[in-house]
Design a protein around this motif. Sequence first.
Motif, PDB file in Angstrom:
ATOM      1  N   ALA A   1       1.081  -1.144   0.271  1.00 45.07           N
ATOM      2  CA  ALA A   1      -0.002  -0.218   0.086  1.00 45.07           C
ATOM      3  C   ALA A   1       0.789   1.355  -0.146  1.00 45.07           C
TER       4      ALA A   1
ATOM      5  N   GLN B   1       1.537   0.502   6.594  1.00 45.30           N
ATOM      6  CA  GLN B   1       0.785   0.209   5.631  1.00 45.30           C
ATOM      7  C   GLN B   1      -0.590   0.273   5.750  1.00 45.30           C
TER       8      GLN B   1
ATOM      9  N   LYS C   1      -3.206   2.099   3.104  1.00 42.14           N
ATOM     10  CA  LYS C   1      -4.284   1.261   2.332  1.00 42.14           C
ATOM     11  C   LYS C   1      -5.743   2.056   2.674  1.00 42.14           C
TER      12      LYS C   1
ATOM     13  N   SER D   1      -8.143   3.796  -0.203  1.00 42.00           N
ATOM     14  CA  SER D   1      -9.523   3.279  -0.391  1.00 42.00           C
ATOM     15  C   SER D   1     -10.406   4.661  -0.409  1.00 42.00           C
TER      16      SER D   1
END
Length: 229
Positions: free
Chosen positions: A158, A214, A218, A222
């Motif tokens: 990510a 990470q 992420k 999103s």
Amino acid sequence: MKLSADLQALSQRLGHRFERPELLVRAVTHSSRSGANRTDNQRLEFLGDRVLGLVMAEALLAEDKTATEGQLAPRFNALVRKETCADVARQIDLGAALKLGRSEMMSGGRRKQALLGDAMEAVIAAVYLDGGFGAAKELVLRLWGDRIGTVKEDARDAKTALQEWAQARGMPPPSYIEVSRDGPDHAPVFVIAVKLEDGQSAEARAGSKRQAEQAAAKSLLSLLEKSGS
């Protein structure tokens, strides 16, 4: 040299009988436990990373004979990154055999992603030095298993994906800030915030800074996807 019971069990899980058992001992010895008569696994880690890379490059070329370099590179990175090595290490319970110093052991070293990933690379090098490239290749292909055939081009971590997103829009790399750290030393919980130059941000909690970074990346990816950014 005779292996201890835990290392004999690890050797069995690896499916490799060591002619030079001292290599396996060195592979599972963290720098916190090294000393005058005991060498740590850092040099083996360096070698194992390269052996793993060659095995994966060959495997990916054989798996998909039409893939371009641009398709192969992110698949390769996903398969050799520290997170994947740590997952494989957990799969064979490598943590149970690690030789750690007291402070590292008390802080949960057997579960730390970085230590597990490094040790997995060192074990690959130990098998390579003990049995040659063929033995190391067989080990890697067996342990990585279906991961090789199912990895996708977008299987980047990510943080890398978020940095590439920012760079594509002329932004500097995202910044990561430690918001807080709670819990005892042997089981800390970190809260990390990630922020882009335009002010968009996200936070995440995890048991290590790396994992929290990470997870935060992420989460922000999103949010960006949902907003159509």
